[in-house]
Design a protein around this motif. Sequence first.
Motif, PDB file in Angstrom:
ATOM      1  N   ALA A  42      -8.718 -13.325  -3.773  1.00 32.85           N
ATOM      2  CA  ALA A  42      -8.002 -14.543  -3.394  1.00 32.85           C
ATOM      3  C   ALA A  42      -8.953 -15.577  -2.799  1.00 32.85           C
ATOM      4  CB  ALA A  42      -6.887 -14.209  -2.406  1.00 32.85           C
ATOM      5  N   GLN A  43      -9.874 -15.129  -1.930  1.00 34.38           N
ATOM      6  CA  GLN A  43     -10.845 -16.062  -1.355  1.00 34.38           C
ATOM      7  C   GLN A  43     -11.747 -16.652  -2.438  1.00 34.38           C
ATOM      8  OE1 GLN A  43     -12.977 -14.872   2.223  1.00 34.38           O
ATOM      9  NE2 GLN A  43     -11.370 -13.396   2.739  1.00 34.38           N
TER      10      GLN A  43
ATOM     11  N   ARG B 116      -8.135 -22.115 -14.245  1.00 30.91           N
ATOM     12  CA  ARG B 116      -7.900 -20.709 -14.560  1.00 30.91           C
ATOM     13  C   ARG B 116      -7.356 -19.934 -13.364  1.00 30.91           C
ATOM     14  NH1 ARG B 116     -12.717 -19.839 -15.974  1.00 30.91           N
ATOM     15  NH2 ARG B 116     -13.630 -18.545 -14.343  1.00 30.91           N
ATOM     16  N   HIS B 117      -7.857 -20.260 -12.188  1.00 31.21           N
ATOM     17  CA  HIS B 117      -7.480 -19.536 -10.972  1.00 31.21           C
ATOM     18  C   HIS B 117      -6.326 -20.183 -10.209  1.00 31.21           C
ATOM     19  CE1 HIS B 117     -10.608 -16.585 -11.244  1.00 31.21           C
ATOM     20  NE2 HIS B 117     -11.546 -17.517 -11.391  1.00 31.21           N
ATOM     21  N   ASP B 118      -5.845 -21.312 -10.704  1.00 36.34           N
ATOM     22  CA  ASP B 118      -4.799 -22.055  -9.989  1.00 36.34           C
ATOM     23  C   ASP B 118      -5.213 -22.265  -8.525  1.00 36.34           C
ATOM     24  OD1 ASP B 118      -2.445 -23.452  -9.460  1.00 36.34           O
ATOM     25  OD2 ASP B 118      -1.313 -21.618  -9.003  1.00 36.34           O
ATOM     26  N   SER B 119      -6.457 -22.703  -8.333  1.00 35.27           N
ATOM     27  CA  SER B 119      -6.998 -22.854  -6.988  1.00 35.27           C
ATOM     28  C   SER B 119      -6.181 -23.851  -6.170  1.00 35.27           C
ATOM     29  CB  SER B 119      -8.466 -23.305  -7.069  1.00 35.27           C
ATOM     30  OG  SER B 119      -9.221 -22.399  -7.826  1.00 35.27           O
ATOM     31  N   PHE B 120      -5.762 -24.946  -6.791  1.00 32.30           N
ATOM     32  CA  PHE B 120      -4.974 -25.947  -6.059  1.00 32.30           C
ATOM     33  C   PHE B 120      -3.639 -25.344  -5.618  1.00 32.30           C
ATOM     34  CE2 PHE B 120      -6.965 -30.031  -8.082  1.00 32.30           C
ATOM     35  CZ  PHE B 120      -8.185 -29.656  -7.559  1.00 32.30           C
ATOM     36  N   GLY B 121      -3.040 -24.523  -6.471  1.00 32.97           N
ATOM     37  CA  GLY B 121      -1.773 -23.884  -6.103  1.00 32.97           C
ATOM     38  C   GLY B 121      -1.952 -22.933  -4.935  1.00 32.97           C
ATOM     39  N   LEU B 122      -3.048 -22.164  -4.928  1.00 34.44           N
ATOM     40  CA  LEU B 122      -3.308 -21.252  -3.817  1.00 34.44           C
ATOM     41  C   LEU B 122      -3.524 -21.988  -2.504  1.00 34.44           C
ATOM     42  CD1 LEU B 122      -5.791 -18.725  -5.491  1.00 34.44           C
ATOM     43  CD2 LEU B 122      -3.422 -18.300  -4.857  1.00 34.44           C
ATOM     44  N   LEU B 123      -4.053 -23.207  -2.594  1.00 39.60           N
ATOM     45  CA  LEU B 123      -4.383 -23.965  -1.390  1.00 39.60           C
ATOM     46  C   LEU B 123      -3.258 -24.907  -0.959  1.00 39.60           C
ATOM     47  CD1 LEU B 123      -8.091 -24.747  -2.346  1.00 39.60           C
ATOM     48  CD2 LEU B 123      -7.339 -23.334  -0.407  1.00 39.60           C
TER      49      LEU B 123
END
Length: 354
Positions: free
Chosen positions: A309-310, A346-353
């Motif tokens: 996740a990090q 690919r990692h949906d980084s904006f969604g995770l943040l």
Amino acid sequence: MSDVLERRIPARPQIAVPATLEQALDPQWLAGALAQTAAGRGIAQVEQVELIRTVATKVRFAVTFADGERQGFCLKGLLDVDAMTARGGPTCVLESDFYNRIAPVIDLRVPACVATVIDREGQQAVTIMRDLIADGARFCSALDPFTADDALESLTQLARLHARSDLLEGADWIRPRAAELAKMSYVTPEALQDLLDGPRGDNLSPRVRSAANLAVAIKALAARDGARPQFLIHGDAHAGNIFRTAEGMGVIDWQLLQRGGWALDVAYHLNAVLPTDVAEAEERRLLGEYLAMMRGHGMTMPGEEDAWAQYREGVTYGYYLWAITRRVDPPVIVQFVDRLGKAVMRHDSFGLLA
């Protein structure tokens, strides 16, 4: 401290920092800068070998001493720049401080630094290193992709750096760079959107290509990262800052040395050096290899899912760095923004943040 480490500590001559290339290659100035290396010999000739100008200038040059010995060097600093560019001088001071304070006590393959010249009041510095190319090294490029095995080797160097995070104790001069980036003082949101609307963002989704979304994400990442254990990290570990020697890979360019979460370095590095399809196929395995290295160095690391996740969040850091970059060859910028932006997608980084 051992004799071996003592020999790696650069000379720190108390002379003026050159502002121009002409001054930097002046034999009289170099006689002062290289006095320790010269060991009493005069300088008979200075020959410029190669000049590379990005934000900082890198000049490779050869010095012939009075006894006929010829040695190759590389000088890095802000030379012949305008007042705005000169404001980046603190990053040159930071790099010189790395070679003075960190490189001598860490098990890491870096250029041999022979001298640093620092003006702390004026916040300018130049670093003089041995010429790696003259010694047979080869520099990597964004346009020269890594294999997964290459990335594992370069991760080994980063792990050695991260494992010496004890050096952050009392080292207030090593700052949390992600938090500073999150203030968006380097480029306005409007200017960032203009950059992303250009060729660098052509293959990215509208969501990831949005400067407003990126601003929100980098602020959220900085807040989360600052609350996590802090590591000694490189901060700009793309392929162009890796070199190869017969002994293995090494790392250059310490102008963004910082304290931060390990994932900022690892996620940026893997997604910058690997082609997108290779990163997608290999990144989780390589992350596991990195975590095992760190535990082998005695470091406490998060479990597999927390680390993943990090890592997924951390890709945002590298993407932001290259999204705001202007003074690099356009094909290199496009390549890095494309790789890192696709990783954010690919990692949906904006969604995770969010």
